[in-house]
Design a protein around this motif. Structure first.
Motif, short mmCIF file in Angstrom:
data_model
loop_
_atom_site.label_atom_id
_atom_site.label_comp_id
_atom_site.label_asym_id
_atom_site.label_seq_id
_atom_site.Cartn_x
_atom_site.Cartn_y
_atom_site.Cartn_z
N THR A 45 0.76 -1.27 -0.23
CA THR A 45 -0.08 0.01 -0.08
C THR A 45 0.76 1.09 0.04
O THR A 45 2.11 1.47 0.37
CB THR A 45 -0.86 0.01 1.28
OG1 THR A 45 -0.17 0.01 2.27
CG2 THR A 45 -1.85 -0.91 1.31
N LYS A 74 -7.43 -5.63 3.86
CA LYS A 74 -8.06 -4.25 3.85
C LYS A 74 -8.57 -4.07 2.51
O LYS A 74 -8.04 -4.15 1.44
CB LYS A 74 -7.00 -3.44 4.16
CG LYS A 74 -6.59 -3.05 5.61
CD LYS A 74 -5.38 -2.17 5.84
CE LYS A 74 -4.13 -2.70 5.45
NZ LYS A 74 -3.14 -1.85 5.54
N SER A 75 -9.95 -3.73 2.79
CA SER A 75 -10.50 -3.64 1.25
C SER A 75 -10.33 -2.15 0.76
O SER A 75 -9.94 -1.27 1.58
CB SER A 75 -12.31 -3.51 1.46
OG SER A 75 -12.53 -2.43 2.44
N ASN A 76 -10.66 -1.81 -0.41
CA ASN A 76 -10.26 -0.45 -1.21
C ASN A 76 -11.35 0.35 -0.66
O ASN A 76 -12.59 0.15 -0.59
CB ASN A 76 -10.33 -0.54 -2.61
CG ASN A 76 -9.97 0.56 -3.31
OD1 ASN A 76 -9.61 1.55 -2.76
ND2 ASN A 76 -9.56 0.41 -4.47
N MET A 87 -6.35 -1.41 -5.46
CA MET A 87 -5.26 -1.48 -4.66
C MET A 87 -5.81 -2.07 -3.32
O MET A 87 -5.36 -1.51 -2.21
CB MET A 87 -4.55 -0.35 -4.30
CG MET A 87 -3.64 -0.21 -5.59
SD MET A 87 -2.48 1.03 -5.41
CE MET A 87 -3.22 2.32 -4.50
N PRO A 88 -6.63 -3.22 -2.91
CA PRO A 88 -6.76 -3.85 -1.83
C PRO A 88 -5.45 -4.28 -1.21
O PRO A 88 -4.77 -4.55 -1.86
CB PRO A 88 -7.86 -4.98 -2.15
CG PRO A 88 -7.37 -5.12 -3.26
CD PRO A 88 -6.90 -4.05 -4.13
N LEU A 89 -5.38 -4.52 0.22
CA LEU A 89 -4.29 -5.06 0.78
C LEU A 89 -4.65 -6.40 1.55
O LEU A 89 -5.58 -6.68 2.06
CB LEU A 89 -3.92 -4.09 1.95
CG LEU A 89 -2.66 -4.85 2.68
CD1 LEU A 89 -1.55 -4.99 2.09
CD2 LEU A 89 -2.52 -4.11 3.90
#
Lengths: 484, 149
Positions: free
Chosen positions: A11, A482-484, A463-465
């Motif tokens: 991220t 972690k969602s976008n 770019m979700p993590l």
């Protein structure tokens, strides 16, 4: 039990990458990789287009540094119409430089204030909800406010020349299509409408002082975190000073020995090759003479400051001298010093913008030159993230037949992998529980290179993590998302 | 370029992309409104960014107009949005609520914010909006004009 840790994607960087760390049954790191998993392929689909479309098309590689691609392509296209950099009109050269400095100024501001500062302000182990610019806005309003206004200033310089902050059009084959207006110059100089260029210089100095204070308190961390030997590559002028728009390529090894002695940019193919790995879409450029294993170089602010003799603006040069004094003028191989180097470049760009704004030639209407058409053009500039190469060949109708892009982040590919390995070996290996803070340190190491992964593979993506931990049978044993 | 004396003005920010079919709804809405009203300011965005907080802080009211993926009764909606800090890790794409919050937090001047959502159907690479989106757009524009009057 063996484990594989995946950070997907990394991220607060531009684009989409993934890290995997392989642990053995004792929790010791066996290996680690920084994968670039997106692909778009501008080099291929630009083939068949007329050459004059290139500077417009290629800037769609990126929303952060489109100006860099626009100008590198423009330099190459100039050659296709028979105009070398020294043959451009003085006004066109200065307008391109003004735009280029505006681009580096805004891109560096974005990186430092929006992406990197949370790590410095709150620490690498800070809770995830604090590791973003919104937390900076709450806890250090002045820093966040100045960051926004500095980025805006650079973007408005670009807008004044190219018509838009992102994906504007300014360069044409052999020059520029628009000059600067007196009212535009007044806008940036007067301070009536926005904080003016003098304020930008002052704020740039302030943020360097902030960084020096951070260095004083955290010197051991800066000295040791992701420190490893590498080559350093960048551009210099005829006197060996830092040059961001057009100059010669210089590289040195980790001890300061010259490995590429100020060679013309048009000859880059003589000196560089690109390696590939099956686990990444991003290539690995290296110096032919030294070879794949040791011939790779870091590029970007730290490399540029390492290789140059001086910076050609006085305030930034003074800061460079202070910077190199900490290593006794030896090459600085410590990753986190990139942030400090980036801030010195912000100051340099602000000074250079000021000089150009005071130069009446930016308002000249002598903008375009012509020459004898050629079939090949090479444009190399120092983009915010480092040395950027655009190389085009055309047929006799002017249609592009071949395109080669070596993007700054590509040069840093090996360095980012080395940085990940350093963190994996020193911060994760045999530490028992894998914490979120440990994984963030992997990202901190990558983030220091300000990678633009979209540029490097010319890619598009969300770019979700996702962090996954696998055992030696590749079974998922832990997961964070972690969602976008 | 916007000067610093626009605190009484109203800003419309269209969010979208002409090249993505119905995603152009936000931009077309302000194209049409700009043709009818010259007292407002208009901006086009692919997505909201942090710098927009500084921009909107100079206005009294700001309308964010965007295409909506979700089904909406009558094909459009207008609602007031309140400043809200972001829980997202990305700073590349902000919600109207987060931009309002940043304007208040950093520039001490959050305007009143409203979101106009217009239902879209097609999102593929293409110029021109679908028939249903066009109908929703007309309804939204007519309602909006009555509403502001």
């Amino acid at each position: 039990m063996k484990k594989k840790i995946t950070i997907d994607p990394v991220t607060r960087v531009e684009g989409h990458g993934r890290v995997t760390i392989h642990l053995d049954e004792y929790g010791k790191v066996e290996d680690s990789f920084f994968h670039i998993v997106e692909f778009r392929g501008f080099e291929r689909f630009i083939q068949g287009h007329p050459y004059w479309e290139a500077p417009v098309l290629v800037q769609r590689l990126c929303g952060i540094c489109p100006v860099s691609h626009h100008l590198a392509a423009a330099k190459a296209i100039d050659q296709l119409v028979g105009v070398d950099p020294q043959d451009l009109s003085p006004a066109a050269s200065k307008l391109r430089r003004l735009m280029h400095y505006g681009q580096i100024f805004q891109s560096h501001a974005l990186h430092f204030f929006y992406l990197a500062s949370p790590d410095l302000l709150f620490g690498m182990d800070a809770p995830v909800e604090k590791r973003n610019v919104f937390a900076v806005a709450i806890e250090n309003k002045e820093l966040a406010r100045k960051g926004i206004l500095m980025r805006k200033f650079g973007q408005e310089i670009i807008q004044a020349i190219a018509g838009k902050k992102i994906h504007g059009v300014a360069a044409v084959p052999g020059g520029m299509h628009k000059t600067f207006e007196p009212k535009e110059r007044e806008y940036f100089l007067s301070g009536k409408d926005i904080p003016n260029i003098q304020t930008m210089i002052e704020w740039s100095q302030e943020i360097i002082e902030f960084m020096k204070g951070y260095h004083e308190k955290n010197r051991e961390l800066l000295d040791t975190f992701a420190a490893f030997p590498s080559g350093h590559l960048g551009m210099v002028d005829d006197a060996g000073n830092m040059e961001l728009y057009h100059g010669k390529l210089r590289a040195m090894d980790s001890n300061g020995l010259i490995t590429l002695p100020d060679v013309p940019t048009d000859e880059y193919q003589k000196y560089f090759l690109e390696g590939v790995e099956r686990w990444s879409y991003m290539k690995f450029p290296y110096l032919k003479e030294i070879g794949r294993e040791k011939g790779w170089n870091r590029v970007g602010p730290l490399a540029r400051i390492n290789i140059c003799n001086a910076i050609p603006t006085p305030l930034a040069e003074k800061e460079r001298q202070a910077f190199v004094a900490f290593t006794g003028k030896r090459v600085n191989n410590s990753t986190l010093y990139s942030h400090w180097a980036r801030l010195i470049e912000i100051l340099h760009c602000a000074e250079a913008i000021n000089e150009l704004l005071l130069d009446d030639e930016i308002m000249s209407s002598d903008l375009v030159r012509e020459g004898k058409p050629r079939l090949e053009g090479i444009g190399i500039i120092e983009a915010p993230r480092g040395t950027l190469t655009h190389h085009y060949q055309v047929d006799d109708k002017g249609m592009i037949t071949r395109c080669n892009l070596i993007v700054s982040t590509t040069h840093n590919n090996e360095a980012m992998n080395q940085a990940v390995k350093w963190v994996a070996n020193n911060m994760i290996s045999q530490k028992g529980t894998i914490t979120d803070g440990m994984l963030n340190q992997v990202e901190v190491a990558i983030r220091a290179y300000d990678p633009c992964l979209s540029c490097a593979t010319q890619a598009l993506g969300k770019m979700p993590l996702k962090v996954e931990v696998y055992n030696h049978d590749d079974k998922l044993v832990d997961e964070r998302f972690k969602s976008n | 370029m916007n000067d610093l004396n626009q605190t009484e003005k109203t800003l419309f920010i269209g969010i979208g992309n002409y090249g993505r079919s119905d995603d152009a709804l936000g931009w077309i809405f302000i194209d049409l409104l700009a043709n009818r009203c010259d007292q407002y300011d208009f901006e086009y965005r692919y997505q909201l960014q942090i710098e927009d907080a500084e921009l909107i802080s100079k206005y009294r009211r700001v309308f964010f107009i965007d295409a909506s993926h979700e089904p909406i009764e009558n094909g459009f909606s207008i609602y007031e949005c309140l400043p809200t800090p972001s829980g997202s890790f990305t700073s590349h794409q902000l919600s109207p609520e987060t931009v309002l919050w940043l304007a208040g937090e950093l520039f001490n001047a959050p305007p009143k914010g409203y979101v106009i959502g217009i239902r879209g159907i097609n999102w593929e690479l293409n110029h021109g909006i679908s028939n249903e989106a066009e109908k929703n757009l007309k309804n939204a524009l007519a309602y909006f004009q009555k509403w502001v009057n």
